[in-house]
Design an enzyme around this catalytic site. Structure first.
Site, short mmCIF file in Angstrom:
data_model
loop_
_atom_site.label_atom_id
_atom_site.label_comp_id
_atom_site.label_asym_id
_atom_site.label_seq_id
_atom_site.Cartn_x
_atom_site.Cartn_y
_atom_site.Cartn_z
CG ASN A 29 -1.71 1.25 1.40
OD1 ASN A 29 -1.67 2.11 0.46
ND2 ASN A 29 -2.40 1.43 2.48
CD1 TRP A 30 3.79 1.34 -2.61
CD2 TRP A 30 3.61 2.18 -4.66
NE1 TRP A 30 4.75 0.65 -3.42
CE2 TRP A 30 4.60 1.23 -4.78
CE3 TRP A 30 3.43 3.01 -5.73
CZ2 TRP A 30 5.00 1.12 -5.84
CZ3 TRP A 30 4.07 2.73 -6.87
CH2 TRP A 30 4.93 1.65 -7.21
CE LYS A 31 -0.15 3.41 4.88
NZ LYS A 31 0.12 3.25 6.15
CG HIS A 115 -5.61 1.81 4.90
ND1 HIS A 115 -5.33 3.03 5.85
CD2 HIS A 115 -4.71 1.23 4.95
CE1 HIS A 115 -4.11 2.63 6.39
NE2 HIS A 115 -3.59 1.53 5.75
CD GLU A 117 -2.79 5.40 6.52
OE1 GLU A 117 -2.76 5.67 5.41
OE2 GLU A 117 -2.01 4.90 7.22
CD GLU A 187 -3.39 -2.14 7.12
OE1 GLU A 187 -2.23 -2.42 6.58
OE2 GLU A 187 -4.02 -1.05 7.25
N GLY A 193 2.59 2.84 10.83
CA GLY A 193 3.63 3.78 10.34
C GLY A 193 4.41 4.14 11.85
CB SER A 233 5.55 -1.60 12.02
OG SER A 233 4.96 0.01 12.20
N GLY A 254 3.17 -0.87 4.29
CA GLY A 254 3.11 0.16 3.87
C GLY A 254 4.48 1.00 3.51
N GLY A 255 5.09 1.58 4.48
CA GLY A 255 6.55 2.27 4.15
C GLY A 255 7.39 1.44 3.52
#
Ligand code: 13P
Length: 269
Positions: A29-31, A115, A117, A187, A193, A233, A254-255
Site C-alpha cells: 500500500n503506497w498511500k 483503510h 487512514e 491492521e 507507521g 510496520s 506500507g512504508g
C-alpha cells in the site's frame, strides 16, 4: 503450505474433506507516495527481483494517478495492481470519485477498502465500507477490507468488540457466493507507521476473531478459505516471524513497500 487441523489429526479427518491451503498474499500500500515516473522506476527494479516468485500472490496498490503506469509495467508479470479506494456508485455527479468499473477498465484487479487512514481522516464508516465492498465484488474486483482497533480501544480491552463490529457491518447483506473473493487485512491502527508491530501472537489472536465472524456470516468453509493479512510496520526483519503464524495469510505493507529492495525482501520472507 499448511493445513488447518487439530493437533495429531489428519486434515482430511478434521475437516471431513481435504482443505486447500490458503495462498499467501503480500500487498504493497503506497498511500500518497510516488508519481508515474517513480512508479515505472519501482517496477524496473522490482519485477526482475521477484519474477520467479510463485509461492505468494503479489499486489501493489499505488495512488490512482499511477495506476496506468503500474498496470503497463506489471503487464504479463506475477504482480497484480490494486487501487487504494473506490466509490460504490457506477457513475454520476460525484466529483473526485472513481467507480469499480473504472478500476476494472484501468486494469486493476484488487482494491483496498476501509483503510484506517480513510476511516480516521476521510469519514469512512463501517456502512460505507459495506457499500464499497459490495460494489467492488459486483464488479469482479478483489477487495482487501481493512479492520483494526486504535490504541485506546486495545488498552480498554475492546479489541474483540471492535473487530466483531467492523466485520459484522462490513459483511452486512452479503452472500457467501458474492463474497467469495474477499480478503481481510487486520491492521491495528497503533501499529501503522509507528514501527510498533503486533506480535505474531497478537495478530494471530485477532485473525481468529475475524475468521470466527466470517464463519458466522458466510459459513465455516468460507472462513477456512478466507485470507486474512496482517498490516502495521511489516518490515524485512519481522516478516518471517509474522508469516510463520498459520493464521496469518499475508501482509499489507506500507512504508517498507516503497523501496523495491525492502519490498522484495518482504515478499521473499
Ligand atoms: P506501515 O507498514 O507503514 O506501518 O503501514 C501499514 C499500512 O497501513 C498498510 O496499509
Amino acid at each position: 503450505m499448511y493445513f488447518r487441523q487439530a493437533p495429531g489429526s489428519h486434515p482430511a479427518q478434521y475437516l471431513g474433506k481435504l482443505q486447500m491451503p490458503r495462498k499467501r498474499l503480500i500487498a504493497a500500500n503506497w498511500k500518497m507516495y510516488k508519481n508515474p515516473e517513480q512508479t515505472s522506476a519501482f517496477f524496473r527494479d522490482f519485477l526482475p527481483a521477484i519474477k520467479d516468485h510463485t509461492r505468494d500472490e503479489i499486489v501493489v496498490a499505488p495512488p490512482y494517478i499511477d495506476l496506468h503506469a503500474a498496470v503497463a509495467a506489471a503487464k504479463g508479470s506475477n504482480v497484480s495492481i490494486s487501487a487504494q479506494d473506490v466509490y460504490w456508485k457506477e457513475e454520476g455527479a460525484f466529483t473526485g470519485e472513481i467507480s469499480p468499473s473504472m478500476l476494472v477498465a484501468a486494469g486493476c484487479t484488487h482494491v483496498i477498502i476501509g483503510h484506517s487512514e480513510r476511516r480516521q481522516y476521510f469519514g469512512e464508516t463501517d456502512d460505507t465500507v459495506n457499500l464499497k465492498l459490495k460494489a467492488a465484488l459486483e464488479a469482479g474486483i478483489t477487495p482487501i477490507a481493512c479492520v483494526g482497533e486504535v490504541l485506546e480501544e486495545r488498552e480498554a480491552g475492546l479489541t474483540e468488540d471492535v473487530l466483531r463490529r467492523q466485520c459484522v457491518r462490513a459483511f452486512n447483506a452479503m452472500s457467501a457466493a458474492k463474497a467469495a473473493k474477499l480478503v481481510i487485512a487486520y491492521e491495528p491502527v497503533w501499529a501503522i507507521g509507528t514501527g510498533k508491530t503486533a506480535t505474531p501472537q497478537m495478530a494471530s489472536d485477532a485473525h481468529i476473531i475475524i475468521r470466527a465472524e466470517a464463519a458466522k456470516a458466510f459459513g465455516q468453509e468460507f472462513a477456512d478459505n478466507l485470507r486474512i493479512l496482517y498490516g502495521g510496520s511489516v518490515k524485512p526483519d519481522n516478516a518471517k516471524a509474522l508469516m510463520s503464524e498459520p493464521e496469518i495469510d499475508g501482509a499489507l505493507v506500507g512504508g517498507a513497500s516503497l523501496d523495491p529492495k525492502s519490498f522484495t525482501a518482504i515478499v521473499k520472507y
